[in-house]
Write a protein that holds these residues in place. Structure first.
Motif, PDB file in Angstrom:
ATOM      1  N   MET A  18      40.539  31.217  14.425  1.00 39.75           N
ATOM      2  CA  MET A  18      39.106  31.069  14.701  1.00 39.75           C
ATOM      3  C   MET A  18      38.332  31.265  13.401  1.00 39.75           C
ATOM      4  N   LEU A  25      49.247  41.609  33.792  1.00 40.13           N
ATOM      5  CA  LEU A  25      48.863  42.032  32.442  1.00 40.13           C
ATOM      6  C   LEU A  25      47.356  42.241  32.351  1.00 40.13           C
ATOM      7  N   GLY A  26      46.606  41.339  32.932  1.00 36.36           N
ATOM      8  CA  GLY A  26      45.151  41.465  32.891  1.00 36.36           C
ATOM      9  C   GLY A  26      44.665  42.696  33.628  1.00 36.36           C
ATOM     10  N   ALA A  67      45.728  45.821  31.567  1.00 30.76           N
ATOM     11  CA  ALA A  67      44.913  45.935  30.352  1.00 30.76           C
ATOM     12  C   ALA A  67      43.550  46.544  30.685  1.00 30.76           C
ATOM     13  N   ASN A 125      39.209  41.304  34.178  1.00 28.82           N
ATOM     14  CA  ASN A 125      39.996  40.333  33.429  1.00 28.82           C
ATOM     15  C   ASN A 125      39.319  38.961  33.429  1.00 28.82           C
ATOM     16  N   TRP A 159      38.265  36.723  30.212  1.00 30.02           N
ATOM     17  CA  TRP A 159      38.496  35.284  30.032  1.00 30.02           C
ATOM     18  C   TRP A 159      37.196  34.569  29.656  1.00 30.02           C
ATOM     19  N   ARG A 202      36.346  35.353  26.042  1.00 25.16           N
ATOM     20  CA  ARG A 202      37.194  34.587  25.127  1.00 25.16           C
ATOM     21  C   ARG A 202      36.725  33.134  25.047  1.00 25.16           C
ATOM     22  N   THR A 218      33.387  32.948  22.988  1.00 29.02           N
ATOM     23  CA  THR A 218      33.487  33.259  21.556  1.00 29.02           C
ATOM     24  C   THR A 218      34.507  32.377  20.837  1.00 29.02           C
ATOM     25  N   ASP A 219      35.406  31.722  21.585  1.00 25.12           N
ATOM     26  CA  ASP A 219      36.206  30.659  20.953  1.00 25.12           C
ATOM     27  C   ASP A 219      35.277  29.598  20.378  1.00 25.12           C
ATOM     28  N   THR A 228      44.030  43.932  25.886  1.00 19.59           N
ATOM     29  CA  THR A 228      43.076  43.080  26.606  1.00 19.59           C
ATOM     30  C   THR A 228      42.972  41.709  25.954  1.00 19.59           C
ATOM     31  N   ALA A 235      45.214  40.295  24.167  1.00 18.28           N
ATOM     32  CA  ALA A 235      46.480  39.596  24.413  1.00 18.28           C
ATOM     33  C   ALA A 235      46.515  39.016  25.829  1.00 18.28           C
ATOM     34  N   SER A 236      45.929  39.726  26.780  1.00 21.29           N
ATOM     35  CA  SER A 236      46.002  39.275  28.179  1.00 21.29           C
ATOM     36  C   SER A 236      45.251  37.968  28.391  1.00 21.29           C
ATOM     37  N   VAL A 237      44.289  37.665  27.522  1.00 23.93           N
ATOM     38  CA  VAL A 237      43.530  36.412  27.660  1.00 23.93           C
ATOM     39  C   VAL A 237      43.679  35.545  26.407  1.00 23.93           C
ATOM     40  N   GLU A 238      44.615  35.926  25.560  1.00 23.82           N
ATOM     41  CA  GLU A 238      44.893  35.184  24.321  1.00 23.82           C
ATOM     42  C   GLU A 238      43.607  34.972  23.513  1.00 23.82           C
ATOM     43  N   ASN A 239      42.874  36.062  23.349  1.00 23.15           N
ATOM     44  CA  ASN A 239      41.623  36.036  22.596  1.00 23.15           C
ATOM     45  C   ASN A 239      41.919  36.325  21.128  1.00 23.15           C
ATOM     46  N   GLY A 240      41.786  35.299  20.295  1.00 22.01           N
ATOM     47  CA  GLY A 240      42.099  35.448  18.873  1.00 22.01           C
ATOM     48  C   GLY A 240      40.903  35.780  18.003  1.00 22.01           C
ATOM     49  N   ASN A 241      39.800  36.209  18.610  1.00 23.30           N
ATOM     50  CA  ASN A 241      38.596  36.533  17.825  1.00 23.30           C
ATOM     51  C   ASN A 241      38.967  37.528  16.724  1.00 23.30           C
ATOM     52  N   PHE A 256      38.562  41.461  16.381  1.00 27.56           N
ATOM     53  CA  PHE A 256      39.447  42.450  16.989  1.00 27.56           C
ATOM     54  C   PHE A 256      40.814  42.532  16.311  1.00 27.56           C
TER      55      PHE A 256
END
Lengths: 158, 169
Positions: free
Chosen positions: A1, A30-31, A34, A63, A67, A70, A73-74, B33, B35-41, B44
């Motif tokens: 990113m 996992l969610g 977490a 969770n 999502w 994410r 912010t992607d 967290t 990793a659970s949503v594959e957030n590559g920001n 973090f």
């Protein structure tokens, strides 16, 4: 990113890049873990089916929020700062589902404090069925020298 | 005429269950967290980016509730405490065994940082008259959860709409 979206590059009607993701039991468990959500409907198939009356374990609320974060912010890059998210769950997300997240820009504005804001409508669907919709308000830099994360106190009006 | 009990009416807009999280904010959960949503920001994952943009590492904003969910077990404790106790109180008061959350609004204020000791408080905002949905018959309620850091700065507010219900037979 590596992208760092700025306000001058965004217009109402802009469409965010779609996210398609195959959900497994691991995704759900996992969610939930977490998020420190130990409730059995998010990891125990028998409990979910026979006690809650759902078809399987299902994704928990925190969770889903992660999502949505994410997804937004992607698009904005790391200088995007979430101000507000409102989401409504209309159906559950289960293992075996392929979820699709889509988003569109509803509005672009600069507030009285000089902060640039983008309003978004984001949807999470499975096989075309809307499972959750989300209204998000995210601050992005007004130009390359701006940083919404530097705003504090009255300069931050989410 | 309202069918909401007086004790519930009296609790509306009152601060309840003010408490401090069981542990400081820590990066392990942030990474799990993400990793659970594959957030590559990189905020973090990359300390240099975090230093540049946020003045150091922060937690993912949507993790607010994570810091208050009690351990599944801890020594000497007999009961599993509930993370959104007002919600469970209402289920009990109204005799509604099942519940789902339908709406959730989160407003983000000061960033949450590793090492922060957050505290929270719950405020019941409203309770509906009985309603019937496809899940069953019950009531909707709105609960706000406010989060503050060790400097008494507001870091966020979560507003939940819950539906407590009895399954349709």
């Amino acid at each position: 990113m590596t992208n760092r979206l700025t306000l001058d590059s965004v217009q109402p009607g802009d469409v965010l890049p779609e996210l398609v993701y195959p959900v497994t039991a691991t995704t759900i468990v996992l969610g939930a873990l977490a998020a420190r959500d130990w409730r059995p409907m998010h990891h125990d198939h028998d409990f979910a089916v026979n006690r809650n009356g759902t078809q399987d374990i299902f994704m928990n609320t925190p969770n889903q929020a992660a999502w949505f974060e994410r997804f937004v912010t992607d698009w904005t890059g790391p200088t995007g700062r979430l101000g507000r998210m409102k989401f409504r769950m209309k159906g559950s997300v289960f293992p075996g589902d392929t979820m699709t997240m889509r988003g569109v820009v509803d509005g672009v504005e600069t507030d009285d404090a000089g902060c640039g804001w983008v309003s978004l409508t984001v949807s999470l669907t499975v096989d075309g069925d809307l499972k959750t919709d989300c209204a998000a308000r995210v601050a992005i830099p007004t130009d390359a020298s701006d940083n919404p994360w530097a705003r504090r106190g009255d300069a931050w009006r989410p | 005429m309202s069918t909401v009990p007086a004790e519930v009416e009296a609790s509306i807009d009152q601060i309840q269950y003010e408490e401090t999280g069981e542990f400081p904010v820590e990066r392990g959960y942030v990474w799990t967290t993400c990793a659970s949503v594959e957030n590559g920001n990189p905020l973090f994952w990359d300390d240099a980016v975090a230093a540049e943009i946020t003045g150091g590492p922060i937690a993912a904003p949507t993790m607010l509730s994570v810091w208050f969910r009690p351990h599944h077990w801890s020594p000497g404790r007999d009961e599993q405490p509930m993370p959104l106790q007002v919600h469970f109180d209402l289920k009990q008061i109204f005799g509604l065994p099942e519940a789902v959350m339908t709406d959730n609004t989160i407003i983000f204020h000061e960033p949450v940082r590793p090492g922060d000791r957050l505290r929270t408080r719950q405020l019941l905002r409203s309770v509906s008259e009985p309603k019937t949905t496809k899940l069953g018959t019950g009531r909707f309620w709105v609960i706000d959860v406010e989060y503050l850091n060790q400097n008494d700065e507001l870091v966020g507010v979560e507003s939940y709409t819950g539906f407590g219900y009895q399954r349709a037979s």
